[in-house]
Motif scaffolding. Structure first.
Motif, PDB file in Angstrom:
ATOM      1  N   TYR A   1       0.799  -1.217   0.000  1.00 52.46           N
ATOM      2  CA  TYR A   1       0.000   0.000   0.000  1.00 52.46           C
ATOM      3  C   TYR A   1       0.840   1.279   0.000  1.00 52.46           C
ATOM      4  N   TRP A   2       2.142   1.148   0.162  1.00 53.04           N
ATOM      5  CA  TRP A   2       2.938   2.371   0.235  1.00 53.04           C
ATOM      6  C   TRP A   2       4.266   2.189  -0.484  1.00 53.04           C
ATOM      7  N   ASN A   3       4.596   3.156  -1.338  1.00 51.45           N
ATOM      8  CA  ASN A   3       5.858   3.139  -2.069  1.00 51.45           C
ATOM      9  C   ASN A   3       6.899   3.940  -1.299  1.00 51.45           C
ATOM     10  N   SER A   4       8.069   3.349  -1.103  1.00 52.86           N
ATOM     11  CA  SER A   4       9.102   3.987  -0.287  1.00 52.86           C
ATOM     12  C   SER A   4       9.639   5.269  -0.897  1.00 52.86           C
ATOM     13  N   MET A   5       9.316   5.535  -2.151  1.00 54.17           N
ATOM     14  CA  MET A   5       9.785   6.774  -2.783  1.00 54.17           C
ATOM     15  C   MET A   5       8.988   7.984  -2.315  1.00 54.17           C
ATOM     16  N   PHE A   6       7.883   7.755  -1.619  1.00 52.10           N
ATOM     17  CA  PHE A   6       7.061   8.854  -1.133  1.00 52.10           C
ATOM     18  C   PHE A   6       7.158   8.947   0.390  1.00 52.10           C
ATOM     19  N   THR A   7       7.143  10.150   0.890  1.00 53.73           N
ATOM     20  CA  THR A   7       7.037  10.366   2.331  1.00 53.73           C
ATOM     21  C   THR A   7       5.697  11.042   2.608  1.00 53.73           C
ATOM     22  N   PRO A   8       4.966  10.570   3.606  1.00 55.08           N
ATOM     23  CA  PRO A   8       3.615  11.099   3.828  1.00 55.08           C
ATOM     24  C   PRO A   8       3.627  12.498   4.441  1.00 55.08           C
ATOM     25  N   HIS A   9       2.655  13.310   4.069  1.00 51.72           N
ATOM     26  CA  HIS A   9       2.496  14.634   4.666  1.00 51.72           C
ATOM     27  C   HIS A   9       1.910  14.532   6.068  1.00 51.72           C
ATOM     28  N   ALA A  10       1.177  13.459   6.321  1.00 52.81           N
ATOM     29  CA  ALA A  10       0.568  13.258   7.635  1.00 52.81           C
ATOM     30  C   ALA A  10       0.260  11.772   7.803  1.00 52.81           C
ATOM     31  N   VAL A  11      -0.029  11.379   9.020  1.00 49.59           N
ATOM     32  CA  VAL A  11      -0.384  10.003   9.355  1.00 49.59           C
ATOM     33  C   VAL A  11      -1.673  10.043  10.159  1.00 49.59           C
ATOM     34  N   ILE A  12      -2.576   9.103   9.888  1.00 44.95           N
ATOM     35  CA  ILE A  12      -3.874   9.060  10.546  1.00 44.95           C
ATOM     36  C   ILE A  12      -3.947   7.825  11.454  1.00 44.95           C
ATOM     37  N   ALA A  13      -4.530   7.980  12.613  1.00 48.11           N
ATOM     38  CA  ALA A  13      -4.776   6.858  13.525  1.00 48.11           C
ATOM     39  C   ALA A  13      -6.237   6.894  13.972  1.00 48.11           C
ATOM     40  N   TYR A  14      -6.981   5.833  13.673  1.00 48.46           N
ATOM     41  CA  TYR A  14      -8.343   5.721  14.196  1.00 48.46           C
ATOM     42  C   TYR A  14      -8.266   5.493  15.703  1.00 48.46           C
ATOM     43  N   THR A  15      -9.238   6.045  16.418  1.00 44.97           N
ATOM     44  CA  THR A  15      -9.229   5.888  17.870  1.00 44.97           C
ATOM     45  C   THR A  15     -10.647   5.706  18.378  1.00 44.97           C
ATOM     46  N   ASP A  16     -10.743   5.282  19.608  1.00 42.49           N
ATOM     47  CA  ASP A  16     -12.036   5.227  20.290  1.00 42.49           C
ATOM     48  C   ASP A  16     -12.412   6.662  20.676  1.00 42.49           C
ATOM     49  N   ASN A  17     -13.660   7.052  20.463  1.00 40.13           N
ATOM     50  CA  ASN A  17     -14.033   8.429  20.821  1.00 40.13           C
ATOM     51  C   ASN A  17     -14.437   8.581  22.282  1.00 40.13           C
ATOM     52  N   PHE A  18     -14.389   7.456  23.043  1.00 42.60           N
ATOM     53  CA  PHE A  18     -14.638   7.500  24.481  1.00 42.60           C
ATOM     54  C   PHE A  18     -15.906   8.298  24.814  1.00 42.60           C
ATOM     55  N   ASP A  19     -17.020   7.846  24.227  1.00 43.30           N
ATOM     56  CA  ASP A  19     -18.333   8.452  24.493  1.00 43.30           C
ATOM     57  C   ASP A  19     -18.342   9.941  24.200  1.00 43.30           C
ATOM     58  N   GLY A  20     -17.678  10.309  23.108  1.00 48.53           N
ATOM     59  CA  GLY A  20     -17.705  11.693  22.659  1.00 48.53           C
ATOM     60  C   GLY A  20     -16.641  12.594  23.258  1.00 48.53           C
ATOM     61  N   ARG A  21     -15.805  12.066  24.162  1.00 47.87           N
ATOM     62  CA  ARG A  21     -14.759  12.897  24.762  1.00 47.87           C
ATOM     63  C   ARG A  21     -13.558  13.093  23.845  1.00 47.87           C
ATOM     64  N   LEU A  22     -13.423  12.214  22.850  1.00 51.57           N
ATOM     65  CA  LEU A  22     -12.335  12.313  21.891  1.00 51.57           C
ATOM     66  C   LEU A  22     -12.931  12.224  20.499  1.00 51.57           C
TER      67      LEU A  22
END
Length: 648
Positions: free
Chosen positions: A140-161
């Protein structure tokens, strides 16, 4: 979008379509002649002769694929054509920006299955310290590119996050570099610069208007014009990585994590206290850090509950080998429980029987077509072998978060160097190796080519094991096999201990996912100490001076290192014992020949004791290990040389 008919063979009609990419291509693609990207409808779930004409095929594409964002792996053929492979329908797009260029962003986790089971603080610590993050492969990723950002899915902890968190360098417009390896993805910033974060909410209209979140690939795509807005207002990530406390969340006190990444409140689960609780209640992984200990306890208890007599050291040794090497071979006398141990391990992992494939090896096997199958070019069909290996590997490729086991039972009834040759070569490769079923040029021409593709990727979610008996009906393994496998010989336990080890109640089992099992593994650079490296050099010197074809190569040294760093803590099995095991399982298995050849290395003295240069090396490095098992094996080989003038 354009469609043209194609006739790969008389009586077979396929349809070729052409599309333009919206994301950047690797630099080497720009050096070839451009004819646009092309793909065949037979490779996107349709057979041959699916339509009457080009117009009907085009309408189908527009109706079924026209409003979707699609991902694929680009490839070149003869430096002219960009060919669509593994076309994947991702997300519906109701706001197509026709002329926009899209930038990919790695995305870890998914909705309902947050990264690290919802422990976003662990993700923060990994990205701050440069530790690997599982979930992104070279596919899914070519080493010739560096990402501008990285995303992490998280638990929203009942709307607190929020629903996800974005990470980006505070200085510069992209990460300095990223590395994809077996351990996962490593990200770093220029000059170890600061990293910022931003909480994202999927209810944000501006986010939904310019970002495509892939359903199947670990990627997001953002239009180039919208990237600035997406990463604006990022805050500096705390040095300790503790983001949750900033939102009033105490992760360890509020949730526990089970083996598939779901979260439940502490009130819903009872604490695990002692053996009786493990037996009476379904095990709960409170965090990924203690999941391995819970599994090992479960493995031992399950063996006792089934009345199986295994030495605890053998269970630990087998587990360490399975998680640190691609192939583990169990040796021992017939009836010692080798095959049963494989089934027991699969059951302790919570795997259903259909995902633990026991393959009885046949003496007639000559090449990999006997275990995989072959392309029948007369009837233009792929004929899979009756072993079920091809089908299981295909299923494992589609469900990469599920674990699978393949056991070649009595592996040396036929010459493994012949029928297992392709696996021997492929399994030592880094990343995600691929097994070839047949020549890829035939895929579009075989009637069942959609069901059986030309190649299958072999992920870390497939565990390979073999069992062997050593008698007059079997073949001995060559160094080609021994260099790539841990060969474990089970200890013979006393029958008097059999009944006292039984437990009446079988513990309840939860399935362990591939992602959780991967947290058991320890990756990283070489960690062998200078003293251990000197020890290996002295062993090689002893082999060289004896003039036999035996020694320790770089591959074996790396595998020894992988085994030692994967020894679990909190168990009566330390690095000293691990090094001893590796001498027996990786090096001394290759020590064979006549007494004349091996005399300098090992022989029986006039006093009836084993002696030789190998034992002298063990004596010089007794600070590393007592080498108890190694000495026992050398003593046995010395006696064989004395009695039979030969040892195997």
């Amino acid at each position: 979008m354009e469609v043209k008919g194609s006739t790969p063979q008389a009586g077979m009609k396929d349809y070729r379509f052409f599309v333009d990419p919206v994301s950047s291509l690797p630099p080497y693609f720009s050096e070839s002649l451009k004819y646009g990207f092309t793909g065949f409808m037979s490779r996107i779930g349709l057979g041959f002769n699916a339509f009457d004409n080009d117009e009907e095929a085009l309408r189908y594409l527009q109706n079924e694929w026209g409003d979707f964002f699609v991902t694929f792996t680009p490839a070149m053929r003869n430096n002219k054509f960009f060919v669509l492979d593994d076309l994947q329908k991702e997300s519906p797009v109701s706001y197509p920006e026709q002329n926009a260029a899209y930038l990919p962003l790695p995305a870890f986790g998914q909705v309902g299955a947050p990264v690290f089971g919802g422990d976003i603080n662990k993700f923060c610590r990994h990205i701050l310290t440069g530790k690997p993050i599982p979930g992104l492969s070279k596919k899914y990723w070519n080493s010739m590119f560096t990402p501008h950002a990285v995303i992490a899915y998280t638990d929203n902890f009942d709307g607190r996050l929020g629903d996800a968190i974005l990470f980006a360098p505070l200085e510069g417009n992209a990460f300095d570099k990223e590395v994809i390896s077996e351990g996962g993805a490593y990200f770093s910033t220029e000059n170890s610069g600061r990293i910022g974060y931003k909480v994202l909410h999927f209810s944000d209209d501006s986010l939904e208007s310019h970002v495509v979140r892939c359903r199947h690939s670990p990627l997001w795509f953002v239009s180039e014009d919208s990237l600035g807005d997406l990463i604006s207002d990022i805050q500096e990530l705390p040095n300790d990585g503790d983001v949750l406390s900033l939102y009033g969340i105490k992760f360890d006190e509020s949730v526990v994590i089970d083996n598939i990444g779901h979260t439940e409140s502490d009130e819903d689960k009872e604490n695990l206290e002692g053996v009786s609780d493990v037996l009476d209640d379904t095990p709960v992984f409170e965090s990924f850090d203690n999941a391995e200990n819970i599994f090992l306890d479960r493995l031992s208890l399950l063996a006792k509950a089934k009345g199986l007599l295994y030495h605890e050291r053998d269970l630990l040794n087998f587990h360490i080998s399975v998680k640190s090497a691609r192939l583990t071979i169990l040796a021992g006398l017939s009836g010692m429980g080798k095959s049963q141990l494989v089934r027991l391990y699969g059951e302790a992992l919570g795997l259903p029987p259909e995902r633990v494939l026991m393959v009885p090896v046949r003496p007639s096997w000559m090449d990999d077509s006997d275990i995989l199958g072959y392309a029948d070019t007369t009837q233009m069909v792929y004929r899979a072998a009756d072993t079920g290996i091809s089908e299981l590997l295909l299923d494992a490729e589609k469900h990469q978060d599920k674990l699978y086991m393949i056991c070649f039972d009595e592996m040396n009834l036929a010459r493994a160097e012949h029928y297992f040759a392709q696996f021997i070569s492929v399994l030592e490769k880094e990343g995600t190796p691929r097994i070839r079923l047949y020549n890829p040029t035939l895929q579009g021409r075989l009637y069942n080519g959609q069901v059986y593709p030309a190649e299958i990727s072999i992920g870390k979610n497939v565990i390979f094991v073999g069992t062997v008996n050593v008698d007059e009906s079997t073949y001995h393994f060559s160094d080609k096999i021994l260099d790539r496998a841990n060969v474990l010989t089970l200890h013979r336990e006393r029958f008097s201990e059999w009944r006292c080890g039984e437990i009446d109640k079988v513990p309840e089992i939860e399935e362990i996912s591939a992602s959780v099992f991967d947290t058991f593994r320890v990756y990283g650079n070489l960690e062998l100490t200078d003293r251990e490296l000197a020890f290996l050099d002295d062993l090689n010197r002893a082999f060289e001076e004896s003039h036999i074809q035996c020694g320790i190569g770089f591959r074996v040294a790396r595998q020894i290192d992988a085994y030692l760093k994967n020894i679990p803590t909190d168990y009566d099995f330390d690095r000293e014992e691990g090094l001893d095991c590796q001498m027996v399982q990786r090096i001394l298995t290759k020590l064979r020949g006549s007494s004349q050849q091996l005399h300098a290395l090992i022989h029986v003295s006039d006093q009836g004791e084993a002696e030789g240069s190998l034992l002298q090396v063990f004596d010089r490095y007794k600070d590393l290990s007592d080498f108890i098992e190694s000495r026992k094996l050398l003593s046995l080989k010395a006696q064989e040389l004395k009695l039979y003038d030969y040892t195997i």
